[in-house]
Design a protein around this motif. Structure first.
Motif, mmCIF file in Angstrom:
data_model
loop_
_atom_site.group_PDB
_atom_site.id
_atom_site.type_symbol
_atom_site.label_atom_id
_atom_site.label_comp_id
_atom_site.label_asym_id
_atom_site.label_seq_id
_atom_site.Cartn_x
_atom_site.Cartn_y
_atom_site.Cartn_z
ATOM 1 N N ASP A 1 40.971 -42.927 70.640
ATOM 2 C CA ASP A 1 41.285 -43.689 69.427
ATOM 3 C C ASP A 1 40.864 -45.154 69.513
ATOM 4 O OD1 ASP A 1 42.476 -41.446 68.246
ATOM 5 O OD2 ASP A 1 44.384 -41.848 69.256
ATOM 6 N N ALA A 2 40.301 -45.576 70.641
ATOM 7 C CA ALA A 2 39.977 -46.992 70.840
ATOM 8 C C ALA A 2 38.813 -47.425 69.954
ATOM 9 C CB ALA A 2 39.641 -47.258 72.299
ATOM 10 N N THR A 3 38.921 -48.643 69.462
ATOM 11 C CA THR A 3 37.783 -49.307 68.824
ATOM 12 C C THR A 3 36.918 -49.912 69.928
ATOM 13 O OG1 THR A 3 38.957 -49.804 66.784
ATOM 14 C CG2 THR A 3 37.108 -51.238 67.345
ATOM 15 N N ALA A 4 35.626 -49.707 69.855
ATOM 16 C CA ALA A 4 34.727 -50.241 70.883
ATOM 17 C C ALA A 4 33.579 -50.995 70.232
ATOM 18 C CB ALA A 4 34.186 -49.125 71.767
ATOM 19 N N VAL A 5 33.146 -52.053 70.887
ATOM 20 C CA VAL A 5 31.964 -52.803 70.470
ATOM 21 C C VAL A 5 31.045 -52.873 71.679
ATOM 22 C CG1 VAL A 5 31.093 -54.808 69.241
ATOM 23 C CG2 VAL A 5 33.535 -54.219 69.076
ATOM 24 N N LEU A 6 29.843 -52.331 71.538
ATOM 25 C CA LEU A 6 28.902 -52.274 72.646
ATOM 26 C C LEU A 6 27.734 -53.225 72.411
ATOM 27 C CD1 LEU A 6 30.016 -49.147 71.943
ATOM 28 C CD2 LEU A 6 28.943 -48.768 74.151
ATOM 29 N N ASP A 7 27.097 -53.607 73.498
ATOM 30 C CA ASP A 7 25.987 -54.564 73.491
ATOM 31 C C ASP A 7 26.425 -55.947 73.027
ATOM 32 O OD1 ASP A 7 24.436 -52.514 74.399
ATOM 33 O OD2 ASP A 7 22.831 -52.769 72.961
ATOM 34 N N VAL A 8 27.668 -56.305 73.329
ATOM 35 C CA VAL A 8 28.145 -57.659 73.073
ATOM 36 C C VAL A 8 27.447 -58.606 74.045
ATOM 37 C CG1 VAL A 8 30.192 -59.146 72.941
ATOM 38 C CG2 VAL A 8 30.359 -56.730 72.288
ATOM 39 N N ASP A 9 27.252 -59.846 73.627
ATOM 40 C CA ASP A 9 26.512 -60.823 74.447
ATOM 41 C C ASP A 9 27.433 -61.431 75.511
ATOM 42 O OD1 ASP A 9 23.897 -61.108 72.651
ATOM 43 O OD2 ASP A 9 25.647 -61.039 71.350
ATOM 44 N N LEU A 10 27.840 -60.611 76.470
ATOM 45 C CA LEU A 10 28.698 -61.087 77.549
ATOM 46 C C LEU A 10 28.224 -60.492 78.863
ATOM 47 C CD1 LEU A 10 31.026 -58.798 78.659
ATOM 48 C CD2 LEU A 10 31.757 -59.056 76.297
ATOM 49 N N GLY A 11 28.509 -61.199 79.952
ATOM 50 C CA GLY A 11 28.149 -60.717 81.275
ATOM 51 C C GLY A 11 26.716 -61.002 81.651
ATOM 52 N N HIS A 12 26.051 -60.029 82.265
ATOM 53 C CA HIS A 12 24.672 -60.182 82.756
ATOM 54 C C HIS A 12 23.684 -60.020 81.604
ATOM 55 C CE1 HIS A 12 26.706 -59.516 86.606
ATOM 56 N NE2 HIS A 12 25.624 -59.942 87.214
ATOM 57 N N PRO B 1 13.582 -58.942 70.406
ATOM 58 C CA PRO B 1 14.668 -58.817 69.425
ATOM 59 C C PRO B 1 15.861 -58.067 70.013
ATOM 60 C CG PRO B 1 12.557 -58.282 68.424
ATOM 61 C CD PRO B 1 12.306 -58.395 69.893
ATOM 62 N N ALA B 2 17.044 -58.579 69.733
ATOM 63 C CA ALA B 2 18.268 -57.884 70.130
ATOM 64 C C ALA B 2 18.609 -56.845 69.069
ATOM 65 C CB ALA B 2 19.414 -58.874 70.297
ATOM 66 N N THR B 3 19.233 -55.776 69.490
ATOM 67 C CA THR B 3 19.535 -54.689 68.552
ATOM 68 C C THR B 3 20.886 -54.853 67.880
ATOM 69 O OG1 THR B 3 20.407 -53.384 70.407
ATOM 70 C CG2 THR B 3 18.106 -53.027 69.780
ATOM 71 N N GLY B 4 21.585 -55.961 68.163
ATOM 72 C CA GLY B 4 22.879 -56.195 67.542
ATOM 73 C C GLY B 4 24.001 -55.450 68.243
ATOM 74 N N TRP B 5 25.219 -55.694 67.794
ATOM 75 C CA TRP B 5 26.387 -55.032 68.373
ATOM 76 C C TRP B 5 26.539 -53.649 67.771
ATOM 77 C CZ3 TRP B 5 30.242 -59.691 67.520
ATOM 78 C CH2 TRP B 5 29.836 -60.763 68.337
ATOM 79 N N HIS B 6 26.993 -52.714 68.574
ATOM 80 C CA HIS B 6 27.207 -51.341 68.134
ATOM 81 C C HIS B 6 28.717 -51.102 68.028
ATOM 82 C CE1 HIS B 6 22.960 -49.978 68.946
ATOM 83 N NE2 HIS B 6 23.017 -51.064 69.704
ATOM 84 N N TRP B 7 29.203 -50.844 66.824
ATOM 85 C CA TRP B 7 30.632 -50.660 66.581
ATOM 86 C C TRP B 7 30.978 -49.173 66.582
ATOM 87 C CZ3 TRP B 7 34.328 -54.550 65.743
ATOM 88 C CH2 TRP B 7 33.822 -55.863 65.713
ATOM 89 N N HIS B 8 32.073 -48.844 67.262
ATOM 90 C CA HIS B 8 32.563 -47.461 67.366
ATOM 91 C C HIS B 8 34.019 -47.432 66.926
ATOM 92 C CE1 HIS B 8 33.264 -43.487 69.122
ATOM 93 N NE2 HIS B 8 34.302 -43.986 69.771
ATOM 94 N N ARG B 9 34.322 -46.610 65.959
ATOM 95 C CA ARG B 9 35.662 -46.515 65.369
ATOM 96 C C ARG B 9 36.169 -47.884 64.896
ATOM 97 N NH1 ARG B 9 37.184 -41.437 66.005
ATOM 98 N NH2 ARG B 9 36.651 -40.263 67.898
ATOM 99 N N PRO B 10 35.406 -48.558 64.048
ATOM 100 C CA PRO B 10 35.811 -49.904 63.584
ATOM 101 C C PRO B 10 36.785 -49.846 62.406
ATOM 102 C CG PRO B 10 33.695 -49.358 62.647
ATOM 103 C CD PRO B 10 34.088 -48.169 63.494
#
Length: 347
Positions: free
Chosen positions: A310-321, A192-201
């Motif tokens: 102040d940046a909005t970040a999204v982690l564990d996006v399905d991109l790259g390796h 199972p994937a843990t989904g995207w993690h949103w920071h300062r959305p």
């Protein structure tokens, strides 16, 4: 670098697509995923792959690989270019490239990892490229191309327009050996994937995308291959790490160096790919994989808090390796909608 990057014309079913190895000539070492990828391009995507002298040549010089890229872009019968794999020395190929030739013959290019070098080069020429979908890894995936990868690749290859990225419900981590035919007869194991993690959305950001593999960008910075930081102002940064599994400390230090260069503060939004967390050299169990990814997320957020608070970040996006993998336009438009938790790209 132009102010208005151009999307090259799309190929159509029946067209010829160049298959090149600007970095490591993976097909020369691992023919099975290469041949599978070629077959799928023909049978499932309706494209005719065209190989070049260095596509399978393991000891090709940087000048020879650059000559193949020139031939691929200059050939009017070829309508797209795809890398077989990444590598670790494409940085030596870029100085041999003829910028005027490639600007005069823009074509969609697909690749990631070491191909960050070529994607950035195309971006400098005002040409939108595509981070993702290498032949051996995504097209040569055992059993079948992952449905999410397939949908994203088809949209990027053939249709264009806006495309909303979709979170994966599961992810494949433990891989089979490419030299073993049995690897390609079964679906890769998934968890199972843990989904995207949103920071300062708390905002909506839309801008031109730039980035790629973090380790390669770090090398490019050392070689003074990056544009002035201010030229990225207002863009969307996307990053990912490789199968070399850099530690959280290394990830933080690389980001810190880019921050000290003035880069990180230019981006109001940052997308970070789900970290690859298993290799044959580092066969982490499920707990170890989860810990590795959590430590990398923490390292990224630590760097952002220092250099882009102040940046909005999204982690564990399905991109790259990662598997599945979504294609991200390089130099194209990306919209990060924090309140709605949506990422939309323009192919």
């Amino acid at each position: 670098m132009t102010d208005q990057p151009a999307y090259p014309p799309k190929p159509r079913p029946g067209d010829r697509i160049a298959i090149v190895s600007p970095g490591f000539a993976g097909p020369g070492a691992f023919p099975l995923p290469h041949e599978l990828g070629l077959r799928r391009l023909r049978e499932e995507y309706g494209l005719e792959p065209v190989e070049y002298p260095t596509t399978r040549k393991l000891d090709a010089t940087p000048a020879e690989r650059a000559a193949d890229l020139h031939a691929a872009f200059a050939d009017p019968t070829v309508t797209a270019v795809m890398a077989t794999l990444g590598g670790d020395d494409q940085i030596t190929v870029v100085p041999h490239l003829d910028a005027a030739l490639i600007r005069a013959n823009p074509k969609p290019f697909f690749g990631y990892s070491d191909n960050t070098n070529l994607l950035d080069f195309l971006h400098r020429q005002g040409i939108v490229g595509y981070h993702g979908a290498a032949l051996m890894t995504q097209l040569g995936r055992p059993h079948a191309v992952h449905p999410l990868t397939d949908a994203s690749l088809r949209a990027a290859l053939f249709t264009g327009g806006t495309y909303e990225l979709t979170e994966a419900a599961d992810t494949s981590t433990v891989l089979g050996r490419w030299e073993d035919p049995a690897t390609f007869a079964r679906e890769p194991a998934a968890e199972p994937a843990t989904g995207w993690h949103w920071h300062r959305p708390d905002r909506v950001v839309e801008g031109t995308s730039w980035g790629g593999n973090l380790e390669i960008l770090h090398w490019m910075a050392a070689a003074d291959r990056l544009r002035p930081a201010e030229e990225h102002a207002g863009s969307v940064l996307f990053l990912e790490t490789s199968e070399e599994l850099p530690s959280a400390t290394e990830v933080f230090r690389m980001l810190r160096n880019l921050g000290e260069r003035g880069l990180l503060r230019q981006f109001p939004a940052v997308l970070v790919g789900r970290a690859m967390a298993w290799t044959f050299e580092h066969p982490h169990d499920a707990e170890g994989r989860a810990r590795y990814r959590a430590e990398q997320r923490a390292a990224v957020l630590r760097a952002l808090e220092t250099y882009a608070p102040d940046a909005t970040a999204v982690l564990d996006v399905d991109l790259g390796h990662t598997e599945p993998q979504l294609v991200v336009p390089y130099g194209g438009r990306v919209r990060v909608d924090g309140p709605a938790r949506r990422i939309t790209v323009t192919y």
